[in-house]
Write an enzyme that holds these catalytic residues in place. Structure first.
Site, PDB file in Angstrom:
ATOM      1  N   ASP A  49       0.831  -1.203   0.000  1.00 46.94           N
ATOM      2  CA  ASP A  49       0.000   0.000   0.000  1.00 46.94           C
ATOM      3  C   ASP A  49       0.867   1.255   0.000  1.00 46.94           C
ATOM      4  OD1 ASP A  49       0.902  -0.189   2.596  1.00 46.94           O
ATOM      5  OD2 ASP A  49      -1.081  -0.243   3.534  1.00 46.94           O
ATOM      6  N   SER A  50       2.184   1.069   0.068  1.00 46.13           N
ATOM      7  CA  SER A  50       3.120   2.176  -0.138  1.00 46.13           C
ATOM      8  C   SER A  50       2.945   2.795  -1.514  1.00 46.13           C
ATOM      9  CB  SER A  50       4.559   1.685   0.033  1.00 46.13           C
ATOM     10  OG  SER A  50       4.792   0.502  -0.730  1.00 46.13           O
ATOM     11  N   ASP A  88      -0.982  -6.230  -0.352  1.00 40.99           N
ATOM     12  CA  ASP A  88      -1.411  -5.654   0.924  1.00 40.99           C
ATOM     13  C   ASP A  88      -2.921  -5.488   1.003  1.00 40.99           C
ATOM     14  OD1 ASP A  88       0.956  -5.404   2.259  1.00 40.99           O
ATOM     15  OD2 ASP A  88       1.167  -3.245   1.971  1.00 40.99           O
ATOM     16  N   LYS A 118      -1.161  -9.653   2.547  1.00 40.23           N
ATOM     17  CA  LYS A 118      -0.394  -9.230   3.716  1.00 40.23           C
ATOM     18  C   LYS A 118      -1.248  -8.279   4.532  1.00 40.23           C
ATOM     19  CE  LYS A 118       3.208  -6.332   3.427  1.00 40.23           C
ATOM     20  NZ  LYS A 118       2.859  -5.215   4.348  1.00 40.23           N
ATOM     21  N   GLU A 120      -1.283  -5.861   8.278  1.00 37.86           N
ATOM     22  CA  GLU A 120      -0.590  -5.318   9.437  1.00 37.86           C
ATOM     23  C   GLU A 120      -1.429  -5.537  10.691  1.00 37.86           C
ATOM     24  OE1 GLU A 120       0.382  -1.213   8.944  1.00 37.86           O
ATOM     25  OE2 GLU A 120       1.160  -1.478   6.912  1.00 37.86           O
ATOM     26  N   GLU A 187       9.171  -5.005  10.562  1.00 39.21           N
ATOM     27  CA  GLU A 187       9.615  -3.686  10.098  1.00 39.21           C
ATOM     28  C   GLU A 187      10.012  -2.784  11.262  1.00 39.21           C
ATOM     29  OE1 GLU A 187       8.246   0.178   7.393  1.00 39.21           O
ATOM     30  OE2 GLU A 187       6.944  -1.579   7.516  1.00 39.21           O
TER      31      GLU A 187
END
EC number: 2.1.2.11
Length: 284
Positions: A49-50, A88, A118, A120, A187
């Protein structure tokens, strides 16, 4: 390579089986051309999502939508032939409930062709990870510094630097493994914590600002090649200055256009040949 040689894409099972064997290479990609380049060396391509910050100029990742991730994920799958592609789950598409996460993850996999999602989160995401993996959706966990939670954390700050924070990250990673995650991104954490997690977990750890002891490493490709310079995390090593190369090319093009030295004869069709026009009656 013969026309009949078939390239086999790496599976999540293959990625998991690399634990303790070698070091996984992972990079990000958001487009088919970049995916094709990265695919030459990467074991795992993460469609992060960066993308919101790198390609869209957003100040953070919170504005990235599921539709955006699907579009970029599908492009990456089309461009990559052998790497395992992980996409993501963006902010607000999975935190509400395991059922919401399943709907979002199912769309991602069905509409992109990716191998895994993925997400978080800390221990609060354990039930969600289990819900997804029990229903056949492979999950890569993400612990430590979590960009989607940067506001709550007071910014992009390294995690695990004190005993309480270290315990939270450690517990989250262990819980993700128990819930069925096939790997975990660590991270922005204390090096000793990332090293300890790698020694403790039976699934691969992929570090980003974590430890050389991790089972693999990942960087945002644009950071690594010097194509994104709005902000450079301290854990990034730049292997090139792509912006400088592109800037020089753009300036040279502008110069050639203004001086009328581009296009050259080789770039034109029928250069130097006399014009031949059919009259209106013949053309009709």
């Amino acid at each position: 390579m013969s026309a009949h040689t078939r390239i086999t894409r790496k599976t999540v099972t293959a990625i998991r089986s690399t634990k303790g064997i070698g070091s996984l290479v992972s990079l990000t990609a958001y487009s088919a051309p970049m995916a094709k380049l990265v695919d030459e060396v990467a074991d795992v391509i993460i469609v992060g999502d960066s993308v919101g910050m790198v390609l869209y100029g957003m100040p953070d990742t919170l504005r990235v939508t599921l539709d955006m991730m699907i579009a970029h994920g599908a492009a990456v799958v089309r461009g990559a032939a052998q790497a395992c592609v992980v996409v993501d789950l963006p902010f607000s598409t999975f935190q509400e409930s395991p059922a919401q996460a399943y709907r979002s993850a199912a769309r991602l996999l069905a509409e992109t062709g990716a191998q895994a999602v993925k997400l978080e989160g800390g221990c609060e995401m354990t039930d969600t990870i289990r819900f997804l993996t029990d229903r056949g959706i492979p999950v890569m966990a993400h612990v430590g510094l979590m960009p989607q939670q940067a506001n709550a954390a007071g910014g992009f700050r390294a995690q695990g630097m004190d005993p309480r924070s270290a315990a939270q990250v450690f517990d989250a990673a262990c819980a993700a493994e128990r819930a069925g995650a096939f790997s975990v991104v660590i991270e922005g954490t204390a090096e000793a914590l990332a090293r300890h997690l790698t020694e403790t977990l039976t699934i691969p750890t992929i570090g980003i600002g974590a430890s050389p002891a991790c089972d693999g490493q990942v960087l945002v490709t644009e950071d690594m090649i010097g194509a994104f310079d709005a902000y450079t995390p301290r854990f990034v090593k730049r292997y090139a200055d792509a912006n400088a190369v592109m800037r020089d090319a753009i300036r040279q093009y502008a110069h050639d256009v203004r001086q009328r030295v581009f296009p050259e004869p080789a770039h034109c069709f029928g250069y130097g040949k006399p014009l031949q026009l059919a009259d209106a009656a013949t053309a009709a």
